[in-house]
Structure formats: structure tokens, C-alpha cells
Design a protein around this motif. Structure first.
Motif, PDB file in Angstrom:
ATOM      1  N   GLU A  94      36.956  45.776  43.530  1.00  0.00           N
ATOM      2  CA  GLU A  94      35.810  46.314  43.429  1.00  0.00           C
ATOM      3  C   GLU A  94      35.284  47.450  42.534  1.00  0.00           C
ATOM      4  O   GLU A  94      34.018  47.428  42.012  1.00  0.00           O
ATOM      5  CB  GLU A  94      35.499  46.934  44.743  1.00  0.00           C
ATOM      6  N   GLU A  95      36.181  48.249  42.137  1.00  0.00           N
ATOM      7  CA  GLU A  95      36.127  49.517  41.348  1.00  0.00           C
ATOM      8  C   GLU A  95      35.439  48.684  39.961  1.00  0.00           C
ATOM      9  O   GLU A  95      34.488  49.053  39.400  1.00  0.00           O
ATOM     10  CB  GLU A  95      36.997  50.321  41.139  1.00  0.00           C
ATOM     11  N   ASN A 154      28.672  46.151  37.091  1.00  0.00           N
ATOM     12  CA  ASN A 154      27.338  46.137  37.650  1.00  0.00           C
ATOM     13  C   ASN A 154      26.590  47.563  36.840  1.00  0.00           C
ATOM     14  O   ASN A 154      25.491  47.270  36.269  1.00  0.00           O
ATOM     15  CB  ASN A 154      27.452  46.155  38.938  1.00  0.00           C
ATOM     16  N   ASP A 155      27.242  48.586  36.835  1.00  0.00           N
ATOM     17  CA  ASP A 155      26.708  49.629  36.400  1.00  0.00           C
ATOM     18  C   ASP A 155      26.378  49.627  34.631  1.00  0.00           C
ATOM     19  O   ASP A 155      25.282  49.994  34.250  1.00  0.00           O
ATOM     20  CB  ASP A 155      27.499  50.997  36.452  1.00  0.00           C
ATOM     21  N   ALA A 156      27.248  48.968  33.960  1.00  0.00           N
ATOM     22  CA  ALA A 156      27.182  48.582  32.529  1.00  0.00           C
ATOM     23  C   ALA A 156      26.136  47.972  32.334  1.00  0.00           C
ATOM     24  O   ALA A 156      25.404  47.957  31.328  1.00  0.00           O
ATOM     25  CB  ALA A 156      28.479  48.251  32.020  1.00  0.00           C
ATOM     26  N   LEU A 157      25.956  46.705  33.300  1.00  0.00           N
ATOM     27  CA  LEU A 157      24.902  45.847  33.105  1.00  0.00           C
ATOM     28  C   LEU A 157      23.591  46.357  33.406  1.00  0.00           C
ATOM     29  O   LEU A 157      22.619  46.077  32.681  1.00  0.00           O
ATOM     30  CB  LEU A 157      25.132  44.595  34.356  1.00  0.00           C
ATOM     31  N   PHE A 194      30.860  43.632  48.589  1.00  0.00           N
ATOM     32  CA  PHE A 194      32.244  43.095  47.953  1.00  0.00           C
ATOM     33  C   PHE A 194      33.231  42.769  49.228  1.00  0.00           C
ATOM     34  O   PHE A 194      33.478  43.808  49.938  1.00  0.00           O
ATOM     35  CB  PHE A 194      32.309  44.276  47.052  1.00  0.00           C
ATOM     36  N   GLN A 195      33.782  41.744  48.989  1.00  0.00           N
ATOM     37  CA  GLN A 195      34.819  41.386  50.113  1.00  0.00           C
ATOM     38  C   GLN A 195      36.211  40.419  49.397  1.00  0.00           C
ATOM     39  O   GLN A 195      35.777  39.581  49.015  1.00  0.00           O
ATOM     40  CB  GLN A 195      33.969  40.413  50.959  1.00  0.00           C
ATOM     41  N   LEU A 217      43.010  45.585  34.880  1.00  0.00           N
ATOM     42  CA  LEU A 217      42.208  44.228  35.804  1.00  0.00           C
ATOM     43  C   LEU A 217      40.817  44.043  34.993  1.00  0.00           C
ATOM     44  O   LEU A 217      39.942  44.790  35.006  1.00  0.00           O
ATOM     45  CB  LEU A 217      42.105  44.923  37.013  1.00  0.00           C
ATOM     46  N   LEU A 218      40.627  42.826  34.779  1.00  0.00           N
ATOM     47  CA  LEU A 218      39.381  42.185  34.217  1.00  0.00           C
ATOM     48  C   LEU A 218      38.542  41.053  35.052  1.00  0.00           C
ATOM     49  O   LEU A 218      39.395  40.468  35.764  1.00  0.00           O
ATOM     50  CB  LEU A 218      39.637  41.801  32.828  1.00  0.00           C
ATOM     51  N   ILE A 219      37.445  41.085  34.903  1.00  0.00           N
ATOM     52  CA  ILE A 219      36.570  39.890  35.576  1.00  0.00           C
ATOM     53  C   ILE A 219      36.676  38.755  34.694  1.00  0.00           C
ATOM     54  O   ILE A 219      36.514  38.774  33.504  1.00  0.00           O
ATOM     55  CB  ILE A 219      35.157  40.466  35.613  1.00  0.00           C
TER      56      ILE A 219
END
Length: 182
Positions: A52-53, A59-62, A111-112, A166-168
């Protein structure tokens, strides 16, 4: 998404080269014991919290991207890998080529965590992103967002642990989610 093949291929090639060199040497060393893999996180809850972090940072960077300045894309790429990163690179390149502008802000509405098993190399989550206050405009300020775009996008997002980061790595639309009520 999957890890980039080029990095995996390089690691395999280096490993193969090292093994070949050891086999060709006159003296072969005593093999060292193989370490037991340790989990990247102490628990499933910790893995979900880390994912989630990462997604919220993405999202903040986007929300900070300036399509006219490609250097602002780097913060996104630092949090992504695989086909997710490839899709972002293609999308932002196209937006820049068309002289489009991003406006407003997207917001993580939900976020789940869904799946994470030890050693937590891969984590899957449902992410609901509220895009109702954001859009894309052309050079003349006209919206290029389809009029039927939903206000909330439901995504099934896969995260991978790549070298301790950890990466998307992958995302698919999740049509059957409960995001509409978020």
C-alpha cells in the motif's frame, strides 16, 4: 507483471559463466551451504502495508507528473517494473509527443490486500483509484478523456520483491470489484 527478462537473463548468464569458470579451474572449492530464503516481511499484514505504501507513493508521483518534463516520469519508473513500467513508459511518451497535459489529482480510494504468501516475493491487492478530479487535455485545453470513463478505476495490482525493493509489476482492471461503493 513479471520481472524484466533482461535482468533475469543477465543474472543467469553471469551465474552460468561463474559455474563454467569454476568447473574449468584445476581446484574446485568446497561448496558452501545454500542459505534458506528468508521472508521479505514478517507477516502478510506487513507485506500488504508495504505494498500500500508503494502504491500510494506511486499515486503521489503520478499527481506530480508534468508531461512536458520527462524527468518527472522517473519517480514513477523507480516504483515499477515489468509490463506495468513498460506501459507507463509508452503512455507518457505518447502523452508528451501529443503535447497533452495532465490536470487534477487521482486519489487512492481503497487498498485491500488480496494474496501474499511467504516469502512474500509477490503480493496482490485490489486498488480503487478515484480519477473523478483528474484528466488529460490536448494543446487547446480540450479533454481527451472518454466521456464514459468511470470515476473510480478498480485494479488488481501485483507487486514483486525485486532485490529488496517492492515494485508495482502488473495491473489489470477488476470489473467485479466493490470499488463502486468506495
Amino acid at each position: 507483471m513479471t520481472l524484466p527478462r533482461s535482468k533475469s537473463t543477465r543474472i543467469r548468464m553471469l551465474t552460468l559463466l561463474a559455474l563454467t569458470a569454476a568447473a574449468l579451474s584445476a581446484c574446485t572449492p568446497t561448496p558452501e551451504p545454500t542459505p534458506t530464503p528468508t521472508a521479505a516481511f514478517a507477516s502478510e499484514e506487513e507485506a500488504f502495508a508495504a505494498a500500500e505504501e508503494v502504491y500510494r507513493a506511486y499515486n503521489d508521483a503520478l499527481n506530480e507528473v508534468d508531461v512536458s518534463d520527462a524527468s518527472t516520469f522517473e519517480a514513477l519508473y523507480a516504483l515499477t517494473s515489468g509490463d506495468f513500467e513498460a506501459a507507463d513508459r509508452k503512455t507518457f511518451s505518447q502523452l508528451q509527443a501529443e503535447n497533452y497535459t495532465l490536470w487534477g489529482e487521482a486519489r487512492v480510494a481503497l487498498f485491500q490486500g488480496k494474496e501474499a504468501t511467504e516469502p512474500y516475493k509477490e503480493i496482490t491487492a485490489l486498488v480503487c483509484v478515484d480519477v473523478s478530479n483528474s484528466g488529460i487535455s490536448d494543446e487547446k485545453g480540450r479533454s481527451v478523456v472518454p466521456s464514459d470513463r468511470p470515476d473510480i478505476n478498480a485494479l488488481r495490482v501485483t507487486f514483486v520483491n525485486a532485490g529488496g525493493d517492492l515494485l508495482i509489476d502488473h495491473a489489470d482492471r477488476e470489473e467485479s470489484s466493490s470499488c463502486a461503493s468506495s
